[in-house]
Structure formats: C-alpha cells, structure tokens
Design an enzyme around this catalytic site. Structure first.
Site, PDB file in Angstrom:
ATOM      1  N   LYS A   1      -1.343   9.315   3.485  1.00  0.00           N
ATOM      2  CA  LYS A   1      -1.063   8.094   4.048  1.00  0.00           C
ATOM      3  C   LYS A   1       0.464   8.012   4.383  1.00  0.00           C
ATOM      4  O   LYS A   1       1.332   8.634   3.718  1.00  0.00           O
ATOM      5  CB  LYS A   1      -1.115   6.987   2.823  1.00  0.00           C
ATOM      6  CG  LYS A   1      -0.905   5.830   3.345  1.00  0.00           C
ATOM      7  CD  LYS A   1      -1.355   4.807   2.365  1.00  0.00           C
ATOM      8  CE  LYS A   1      -0.681   3.369   2.517  1.00  0.00           C
ATOM      9  NZ  LYS A   1      -0.417   2.765   1.326  1.00  0.00           N
TER      10      LYS A   1
ATOM     11  N   LYS B   1       1.384  10.421  -0.412  1.00  0.00           N
ATOM     12  CA  LYS B   1       1.967   9.373   0.262  1.00  0.00           C
ATOM     13  C   LYS B   1       3.460   9.076   0.537  1.00  0.00           C
ATOM     14  O   LYS B   1       4.370   9.268  -0.295  1.00  0.00           O
ATOM     15  CB  LYS B   1       1.697   8.145  -0.493  1.00  0.00           C
ATOM     16  CG  LYS B   1       2.197   6.729  -0.201  1.00  0.00           C
ATOM     17  CD  LYS B   1       1.541   5.487  -1.186  1.00  0.00           C
ATOM     18  CE  LYS B   1       2.095   4.196  -0.703  1.00  0.00           C
ATOM     19  NZ  LYS B   1       1.431   3.195  -1.546  1.00  0.00           N
TER      20      LYS B   1
END
Ligand code: PBG
Length: 322
Positions: free
Chosen positions: A244, A190
C-alpha cells in the site's frame, strides 16, 4: 508484433492477464445512525453508510460477485482519546457493523483494519508515550482490538499499523482465544504516503493527526526493506500480505510476489481514487478506462486481489464486458 493485435478476438486470445470480479475487495466506510449516508468530499462517488445500509451494500457486493468487503468506521472527535479506548470496545461501531453483516450476509468475507488511528485523538496508529509511539504498548492494544473484532465475527484481521511484532502477537492471541480459523492479512509493506489524505477525512482522523507517520510506516525510497518486512510477517504467521499504496508501488508488488509466492494484495488508496475521479470529473481522462487500466496494472504486477473504492463500479463493468 501487430498481427496478433489486429482483431479483438485475437487480442483476447493472447491476453496475458485477466481482471475479474473475484479480484476485488470493496472498502466501506460506516457511520452511526439508521438510513444515513454521507458523501466523502474528497472522494466523489464514495459515501459512508450507517450499519443498516452497509448490510445492503454487502448484499449488493454478493450479487455483483465481489468476494469481500473491508470495513472502516468513522469516529467522531468526541469518542476519540489518546489511548484509543473505543478500539477495544466490543460494542463499538465496527463490531456492530460486522455482527449485522455476518448475520444477514454470512457468505461475504469481512475484513477489519487493526490500527488505532481510527480512534486516537492524535490520529496516530499507536499509543503515544513521551511524544513517541511506544511499540510494545501499542501492540498490547492492537491485540485486544483484533480480539473484539474476531469475537464480532470478522473473517480477516488486517493490521495496518506497522508496529513491530504485531502479527505474531495477534496470531498467538487468536489461537489462545479459539479463533484459529481467523485469517491475518498483514499490511506488510505500508508506506508513509501522501496518498492517504482523503481516507483520513473519510474516517475523521485527518484534522486530528499531529505530525506524520514516518517512525512506523515505510520510507517511500525503500524496496529491500519491504522484503524484510514481509519475511518477518510471514514468519510471524501472516496468511496474506499487502502492499500500500498501489500504482506508485507496483515494483514492490512484483518483487514480493516473485520472492515469496504468497497471496499478495494491493490497496488502491483513497488518493489514487481521488486523482482518477477528479480528473474524470473535469473531462480530462476517461473514468472507466483509467479505472480498469489501473486495476489491470495491479494484476499484471502480480497482485492476487485489490482493495479498491471502484469495486462495485468495476464489477458492473466487468459483467457487461464478459
Ligand atoms: C489506518 C489506515 C489508513 C488507510 C487504511 N488503513 C490510513 C493511514 O494509515 O494513515 C488508508 C486507506 C486509503 O488511503 O484508502 N491505519
């Protein structure tokens, strides 16, 4: 090369990648109240739902063939504090939403985010001590947060906080507490991205955030480091991993899938949704085509499933096209 492309039937036969409703995960924002819905300003077409309407949304998802939803609570400033005490309350909004949905719509998969930014007064994902996010103190709270969500009936715990060691700690706590069946989807890679802006407004943490998240979320410049993050999360017990944001990070999805062959998900973030929705509103791009193309690109890169705010809309389109 053009012979195979000449007719639609032929293009369909030689198509290498498919996008199906079973690839979609729908992130849902929940609010307090009954019969309440409120639009997210920076995400035209996305609304927050009170729990009763979230149950209806879950029913819609099942009808459309969407396998799972991810629930994110909006937390008012008055309920936030520096230690995120709401996060570990068994009766908090997200737990009430999970209970209601799993009671009424047991067949849908329910995914819960584990991170403290939804509850902190400073908007960070962990506990601040002396101006720094304290890793191990944060992990202790994240473990408690995961346990109340599992207790509420959550199927998949999805830590998005990026603290070190949290996957192992959460796995151990779930085993000890009788939740050995609960899956862990690690937001393993992330990034400290500017694509999360609209989401932070949707959950009420945008105005709260002091500084940025670069001491725990990854540097967008790094790819090898994502391999190390994922290797650690797998070793600690992750069942599935996530990259992400999506479109700007598909090289990472590809590398992870090639290297680890694990279920690999990708999050098409709020900023990605907003860019497509805004440009389409202005008539500058075709909303449906760009939406489907962006989702297909995630699949081509190797994603097994995609978190996308377009999920119900894409599912409807896929039904009519099938
Ligand atoms: C919580 C969390 C965020 C997102 C998912 N979980 C925000 C953040 O990390 O700042 C972003 C989702 C999106 O932009 O759609 N930590």
């Amino acid at each position: 090369m053009r012979r195979n492309r000449r007719a639609d039937w032929s293009r369909r036969l030689v198509r290498e990648t498919s996008l199906q409703t079973s690839d979609l995960i729908w992130p849902l924002f929940v609010i307090e109240g009954h019969g309440e819905r409120s639009p997210v300003a920076a995400m035209p077409g996305v609304e927050r739902f009170s729990v009763d309407l979230a149950v209806e949304a879950a029913e819609d998802a099942v009808e459309l063939g969407i396998p799972a939803i991810a629930i994110f609570p909006f937390t008012d400033a008055s309920l936030r504090d520096k230690d995120a005490s709401q996060a570990t309350e068994p009766g908090n909004l997200v737990c009430r939403a999970v209970r209601a949905i799993k009671t009424r719509v047991p067949e849908i998969g329910v995914i819960c985010d584990v991170a403290l930014d939804l509850y902190t007064s400073h908007g960070h994902d962990g506990i601040l001590i002396g101006g720094e996010i304290d890793n191990d103190r944060s992990v202790e709270v994240l473990v408690q947060q995961a346990l109340v969500q599992a207790e509420a009936g959550c199927d998949v715990i999805a830590p998005s906080d990026m603290m070190d060691g949290r996957i192992g700690a959460i796995r151990a706590a779930l085993e000890e507490s009788g939740f050995s069946h609960v899956q862990i989807l690690a937001y393993a890679a992330k990034y400290a991205s500017a694509f999360y802006g609209p989401f932070r407004d949707a959950v009420g943490s945008g105005a709260m955030l002091r500084g940025d998240k670069r001491t725990y979320q990854m540097d967008p410049a790094n790819g090898d480091e994502a391999m190390r993050e994922v290797a650690l999360d797998i070793a600690e017990g992750a069942d599935m991993v996530m990259v992400k944001p999506g479109l700007a990070y598909l090289d990472i999805v590809w590398r992870l899938k090639q290297e680890f062959r694990l279920p690999t998900f990708v999050y098409q973030t709020s900023g990605e949704y907003a860019m497509i929705a805004a440009a389409a509103e202005r008539g500058w791009i075709d909303r449906e085509r760009v939406m489907l193309e962006s989702l297909m690109a995630c699949k081509r890169a190797g994603a097994d499933a995609i978190f996308t705010y377009f999920a119900p809309e894409a599912a409807r389109l896929l039904q009519t096209k099938a």
